[in-house]
Design an enzyme around this catalytic site. Structure first.
Site, PDB file in Angstrom:
ATOM      1  N   ASP A 136       0.868  -1.162   0.000  1.00  0.00           N
ATOM      2  CA  ASP A 136       0.000   0.000   0.000  1.00  0.00           C
ATOM      3  C   ASP A 136       0.918   1.229   0.000  1.00  0.00           C
ATOM      4  OD1 ASP A 136      -2.321   1.671   0.621  1.00  0.00           O
ATOM      5  OD2 ASP A 136      -1.404   1.831   2.607  1.00  0.00           O
ATOM      6  N   ASP A 153      -0.122   5.093   0.832  1.00  0.00           N
ATOM      7  CA  ASP A 153      -0.349   6.109   1.870  1.00  0.00           C
ATOM      8  C   ASP A 153      -0.347   5.497   3.268  1.00  0.00           C
ATOM      9  OD1 ASP A 153      -0.742   8.159  -0.050  1.00  0.00           O
ATOM     10  OD2 ASP A 153      -2.757   7.381  -0.418  1.00  0.00           O
ATOM     11  N   GLU A 160      12.786   9.130  26.389  1.00  0.00           N
ATOM     12  CA  GLU A 160      13.511   8.874  27.633  1.00  0.00           C
ATOM     13  C   GLU A 160      14.918   8.368  27.363  1.00  0.00           C
ATOM     14  OE1 GLU A 160      11.193   6.699  30.535  1.00  0.00           O
ATOM     15  OE2 GLU A 160       9.322   7.379  29.637  1.00  0.00           O
TER      16      GLU A 160
END
Ligand code: RBF
Ligand code: MG
Length: 432
Positions: A17, A19, A354
């Protein structure tokens, strides 16, 4: 190979695919929709974005008209919004505008995947619900992409868009293979349904966060294309063997690995000690106080960064565990391993950054300017059955990063003069 791996169906072709799977189109679409809705006195609801992902343009338009109570028909909405996507935006040449589509970045791992499959002559097709003109325009800005695909099937090539299997049937037909020999890679639920209805194997790469549990019909759900393991589907494994990973070198290595060279190169080509080199990227800011989960007590004193002002950078990078170099303006440059994401164990509401600097400091340095150059990827974020197993895994990440950062491709000598790390100390004081 484990039994689970063997039980998966093996394929010979890949249908992708576009998008949200190869290209980060969702950002562009939301930008346009947001601006358009504001003019009509409506506010874009990010939480409802999932409703339109993977839909045909007509369906997506109909959903928006209804959900936002717009006083127009779906057709009117489409004819007003369409020109906005072709609007010219500022490009690298000040004399010309660029269509919006040229600015869409490949999603992390997309370029690597296409290159890899091309290099190994795995036939590929593109199958998108978007109209052909848009598909062609979007991929034309990425060198080598168009030529990678033996077939391109667009929304206007078939009667029914995804979730109907039509697009995938058509792609298999044009590749001249049975649907059951195809692996589909998809970000959206309608796309996954389409691939399954076509009788194909489907790997889902959800483009919206915290959606994994919805993809029950997919054969596998991964966090980003960086985590795809082609060998699970009978395709050649990735062999990211540092900067000279190109087809020729790979062929040479494969040739020699039949003989006594196997031992030496076998190690080298199975990834770099469990890490994946990335195009370096940066993020930084003042160190803020943590999230009060006692990471210091647990032996992982993370030097957290605020996510404010970094929404764009953060959305570009999949959650996961990364490593690289950390520059503290008055102290030096240090090895660093970090997590980006929602910490499944704690189920954060917000995507956090983090970093854990792999060095014992005598004091806290809240408020100091911390600049990071991220050079590699280790793994996706995971959930754990106990805090001990989470902590053990984070320490393992630390050891992997420590070792990897001594290798020439990631090494400090390569990055120490990186102006971004911005250390004001003389070079000899830049301790590790
Ligand atoms: N949290 C998770 O829930 N899952 C993870 O896989 C995970 N990996 C981490 C890896 C590194 C290198 C670091 C520094 C943190 C990671 N965390 C993860 C976040 C961790 O839960 C958080 O930093 C806690 O605050 C530690 O006490
Ligand atoms: Mg999609």
């Amino acid at each position: 190979m484990s039994i689970a791996m063997l039980s998966k169906k093996l394929v010979s072709c890949v249908i992708l695919d576009l998008d949200g799977t190869l290209l980060n189109t969702d950002g562009v679409v939301t930008d346009v929709l947001k601006a358009f809705l504001v003019k009509l006195g409506r506010q874009w609801d990010a939480k409802a974005a999932h409703k339109i992902v993977g839909r045909t343009p007509y369906e997506a338009a109909a959903i928006i008209v209804q959900d936002y109570g717009l006083q127009c028909t779906t057709e009117d909405f489409i004819s007003e919004i369409n020109p906005l996507f072709s609007d010219q935006i500022e490009g690298p040449n000040p004399n010309f505008g660029w269509p919006r589509w040229c600015n869409i970045k490949p999603l992390p791992g997309a370029e690597r995947l296409l290159k890899h499959l091309r290099c190994h002559d795995v036939p590929m097709a593109l199958a998108s619900n978007s109209p052909r003109v848009n598909v062609e325009s979007k991929i034309s800005f990425h060198p080598g992409w168009k030529e990678s695909f033996s077939a391109i099937v667009a929304g206007d090539d078939v009667r029914n868009g995804k979730p109907s299997p039509d697009i995938y049937f058509e792609a298999a037909k044009r590749l001249n293979v049975e649907p059951s020999n195809c692996l589909v890679i998809e970000d959206s639920l309608p796309g996954v349904s389409a691939g399954k209805a076509a009788g194909m194997e489907v790997v889902a790469v959800p483009s919206l966060p915290k959606q994994h549990h919805l993809y029950t019909s997919a054969d596998e759900v991964i966090n980003s294309l960086l985590d795809l393991q082609p060998e699970k589907w009978g395709l050649p494994p990735f062999q990211d063997c540092n900067s000279f990973s190109n087809c020729f070198i790979e062929m040479l290595i494969r040739f020699f690995s039949r003989g006594p060279f196997n031992q030496t190169y076998g190690l080298m080509i199975s990834g770099i000690n469990g890490t994946l080199p990335l195009e370096p990227w940066h993020i930084g800011g003042p160190v803020i106080k943590g999230y009060g989960r006692g990471s210091k007590v647990l032996g992982i004193p993370t030097a957290n960064l605020s996510t404010e002002g970094y929404a764009a950078v953060l959305s570009e990078h999949p959650s996961g565990v990364y490593f690289g170099w950390a520059g503290l303006s008055t102290r030096g440059i240090y090895k660093m391993v970090m997590s980006i994401g929602w910490n499944p164990y704690f189920n954060n509401v917000e995507k956090t950054i983090e970093p854990w600097l792999l060095h014992s400091f005598d004091e806290d340095f809240y408020g100091e300017e911390l600049h990071l150059t991220i050079v590699g990827y280790i793994r996706p974020e995971a959930n754990f059955s106990s805090l001990e197993s989470l902590i053990a895994r984070i320490h393992e990440d630390g050891r992997i990063a420590e070792r990897a950062l001594d290798l020439p491709i990631y090494s400090k000598s390569k990055y120490k003069d990186d102006p971004y790390l911005g250390c004001t100390l003389p070079a000899d004081k830049n301790r590790l």
